[in-house]
Design a protein around this motif. Structure first.
Motif, PDB file in Angstrom:
ATOM      1  N   ASN A  93      25.375  71.773  37.598  1.00 46.78           N
ATOM      2  CA  ASN A  93      26.043  70.961  36.582  1.00 46.78           C
ATOM      3  C   ASN A  93      26.831  69.864  37.296  1.00 46.78           C
ATOM      4  O   ASN A  93      27.895  70.113  37.861  1.00 46.78           O
ATOM      5  CB  ASN A  93      26.980  71.816  35.732  1.00 46.78           C
ATOM      6  CG  ASN A  93      27.646  71.023  34.612  1.00 46.78           C
ATOM      7  OD1 ASN A  93      27.669  69.798  34.626  1.00 46.78           O
ATOM      8  ND2 ASN A  93      28.210  71.719  33.646  1.00 46.78           N
ATOM      9  N   THR A  94      26.319  68.659  37.266  1.00 51.76           N
ATOM     10  CA  THR A  94      26.951  67.555  37.998  1.00 51.76           C
ATOM     11  C   THR A  94      27.861  66.718  37.123  1.00 51.76           C
ATOM     12  O   THR A  94      28.380  65.696  37.568  1.00 51.76           O
ATOM     13  CB  THR A  94      25.877  66.637  38.606  1.00 51.76           C
ATOM     14  OG1 THR A  94      25.088  66.067  37.536  1.00 51.76           O
ATOM     15  CG2 THR A  94      24.964  67.407  39.552  1.00 51.76           C
ATOM     16  N   GLN A  95      28.098  67.139  35.880  1.00 51.59           N
ATOM     17  CA  GLN A  95      28.763  66.252  34.932  1.00 51.59           C
ATOM     18  C   GLN A  95      30.189  66.641  34.558  1.00 51.59           C
ATOM     19  O   GLN A  95      31.079  65.803  34.571  1.00 51.59           O
ATOM     20  CB  GLN A  95      27.911  66.143  33.660  1.00 51.59           C
ATOM     21  CG  GLN A  95      26.541  65.537  33.910  1.00 51.59           C
ATOM     22  CD  GLN A  95      26.600  64.193  34.629  1.00 51.59           C
ATOM     23  OE1 GLN A  95      27.299  63.278  34.199  1.00 51.59           O
ATOM     24  NE2 GLN A  95      25.879  64.078  35.738  1.00 51.59           N
ATOM     25  N   SER A 106      26.703  59.224  45.650  1.00 52.25           N
ATOM     26  CA  SER A 106      26.738  60.398  46.537  1.00 52.25           C
ATOM     27  C   SER A 106      27.993  60.415  47.407  1.00 52.25           C
ATOM     28  O   SER A 106      27.937  60.722  48.609  1.00 52.25           O
ATOM     29  CB  SER A 106      25.491  60.445  47.420  1.00 52.25           C
ATOM     30  OG  SER A 106      24.326  60.503  46.640  1.00 52.25           O
ATOM     31  N   ALA A 107      29.129  60.087  46.787  1.00 53.20           N
ATOM     32  CA  ALA A 107      30.409  60.158  47.519  1.00 53.20           C
ATOM     33  C   ALA A 107      30.561  61.539  48.145  1.00 53.20           C
ATOM     34  O   ALA A 107      30.267  62.557  47.515  1.00 53.20           O
ATOM     35  CB  ALA A 107      31.560  59.874  46.566  1.00 53.20           C
ATOM     36  N   GLY A 136      28.667  64.074  41.936  1.00 52.08           N
ATOM     37  CA  GLY A 136      27.643  64.220  40.922  1.00 52.08           C
ATOM     38  C   GLY A 136      27.753  63.321  39.720  1.00 52.08           C
ATOM     39  O   GLY A 136      26.792  62.633  39.354  1.00 52.08           O
ATOM     40  N   ASN A 137      28.885  63.308  39.058  1.00 53.77           N
ATOM     41  CA  ASN A 137      29.033  62.605  37.784  1.00 53.77           C
ATOM     42  C   ASN A 137      28.717  61.116  37.937  1.00 53.77           C
ATOM     43  O   ASN A 137      29.294  60.428  38.783  1.00 53.77           O
ATOM     44  CB  ASN A 137      30.460  62.785  37.254  1.00 53.77           C
ATOM     45  CG  ASN A 137      30.634  62.229  35.860  1.00 53.77           C
ATOM     46  OD1 ASN A 137      30.561  61.035  35.646  1.00 53.77           O
ATOM     47  ND2 ASN A 137      30.889  63.115  34.905  1.00 53.77           N
ATOM     48  N   GLY A 138      27.773  60.640  37.130  1.00 58.37           N
ATOM     49  CA  GLY A 138      27.400  59.223  37.189  1.00 58.37           C
ATOM     50  C   GLY A 138      26.722  58.825  38.482  1.00 58.37           C
ATOM     51  O   GLY A 138      26.641  57.632  38.790  1.00 58.37           O
ATOM     52  N   GLY A 139      26.271  59.802  39.246  1.00 55.55           N
ATOM     53  CA  GLY A 139      25.638  59.515  40.531  1.00 55.55           C
ATOM     54  C   GLY A 139      26.603  59.502  41.693  1.00 55.55           C
ATOM     55  O   GLY A 139      26.190  59.424  42.855  1.00 55.55           O
TER      56      GLY A 139
END
Length: 346
Positions: A245-247, A338-339, A308-311
């Motif tokens: 879950n990246t969001q 990808s910070a 993750g969120n927004g790339g």
């Protein structure tokens, strides 16, 4: 390689105009503006370049990007005495450093001034104590996924050169690490646990070393990022939740008065949330996979590398009550694909 760097620089010039978005809460219990300017250094696993954000406030931020030969990087550190920035290159599996960067303009192609040997397999966070750089390596040491392990690479940086002093193998997976005086704190990846190695650098030969103490942090699902502020005795840890879950299932935990609270928990015990921790989490936070964290205690601002969120994003939070936390929106929000790591210089 020179042609490759020119291509990266050209791409940067064509995409000048890094977009910033910010949001504020009129009912803030903290002032969003910082009292002193700070600089945040960020690495990423998208192109390996170094991003630098100069904060006068959450609404007054300038930035620049410096081009490196790496294409993926993680742990980052800035030495103000020499205006040098260092990062753990995940494409080179080594440490790399760049001197006299302060006056460079955005898009400048960096020459590697300091470079270590390619000893690692999956470098993550960097922790620095004096002349020693410690890098957490996340790779499976014995090749057996049923026996979690990791390695801590200890480098001596002297005369502009990195020398690998020794390697410590751990019996758990690694990610974030930070020094508190002579003790090294390490998150136990894939768990909600925190470990400490007392007098860590006294382990000066290759060896497998057990943590001096290991506890669970209630409320965390899977921890990654960690930072400690000595002035306020505050530890902050991130929670990525489910990696898939990246969001919106990420969080960070603030533990003020950390030393006494940590000491009060027995080895193998749990630090409960009530009376000990404050959790910031929820859909408004934009936290999906917060992989690293930095903290400005003077201005009460938390900075996050969100993978993750927004790339990927760089986020800051200064608009919340440190006694309650909750589901709050960031006061600074900038895209960074990808910070992977952040370091704060005040």
């Amino acid at each position: 390689m020179f042609k490759k760097n020119l291509t990266k620089a050209a791409c940067l010039l064509m995409t000048v105009g890094l977009g910033f978005t910010s949001c504020s809460d009129d009912d803030n219990s903290n002032n969003n503006d910082t009292d002193t300017s700070v600089s945040l250094y960020a690495s990423n696993n998208s192109d390996g370049n170094i991003s630098i954000y100069d904060f006068e406030s959450d609404q007054n931020v300038s930035s620049k990007t410096l081009v490196t030969t790496s294409v993926a990087a993680d742990g980052i550190y800035y030495d103000s005495s020499t205006s040098s920035v260092f990062q753990a290159s995940r494409s080179g599996n080594n440490l790399e450093g760049f001197a006299n960067i302060d006056l460079l303009t955005s898009g400048s192609v960096l020459t590697t001034d300091f470079i270590g040997t390619s000893d690692m397999d999956s470098p993550r966070e960097v922790a620095v104590s004096g002349n020693f750089f410690v890098v957490a390596d996340n790779a499976d040491v014995d090749g057996d996924v049923n026996t979690p392990d990791g390695r801590l690479f200890i480098y001596n940086f002297t005369g502009g050169s990195f020398t690998l002093r020794n390697v410590i193998t751990t019996n758990f997976k690694l990610w974030g690490i930070t020094f508190v005086n002579s003790n090294l704190y390490a998150v136990v990846d894939a768990t909600n646990e925190l470990a400490v190695f007392t007098n860590f650098l006294s382990n000066n030969v290759d060896a497998t070393v057990a943590a001096s103490k290991r506890i669970a942090i209630e409320g965390i699902v899977r921890t990654h990022g960690i930072t400690y502020d000595a002035a306020s005795d505050t530890m902050i840890m991130t929670d990525i939740g489910a990696a898939s879950n990246t969001q919106d299932d990420g969080a960070f935990h603030i533990i003020e008065g950390f030393t006494s609270k940590f000491n009060a928990v027995a080895d193998g015990g749990t630090m409960v949330v009530a009376g000990n921790q404050v959790r910031v989490a929820g859909s408004s936070t934009l936290l999906g996979n917060p992989v690293d964290v930095a903290y400005d205690s003077q201005n009460r601002v938390v900075y996050i590398a969100e993978a993750g969120n927004g790339g990927g994003r760089i986020l800051s939070f200064s608009n919340f009550d440190f006694s309650t936390g909750g589901n709050i929106a960031p006061t600074f929000n900038s895209s960074l694909a990808s910070a992977s790591s952040v370091y704060l210089d005040k």
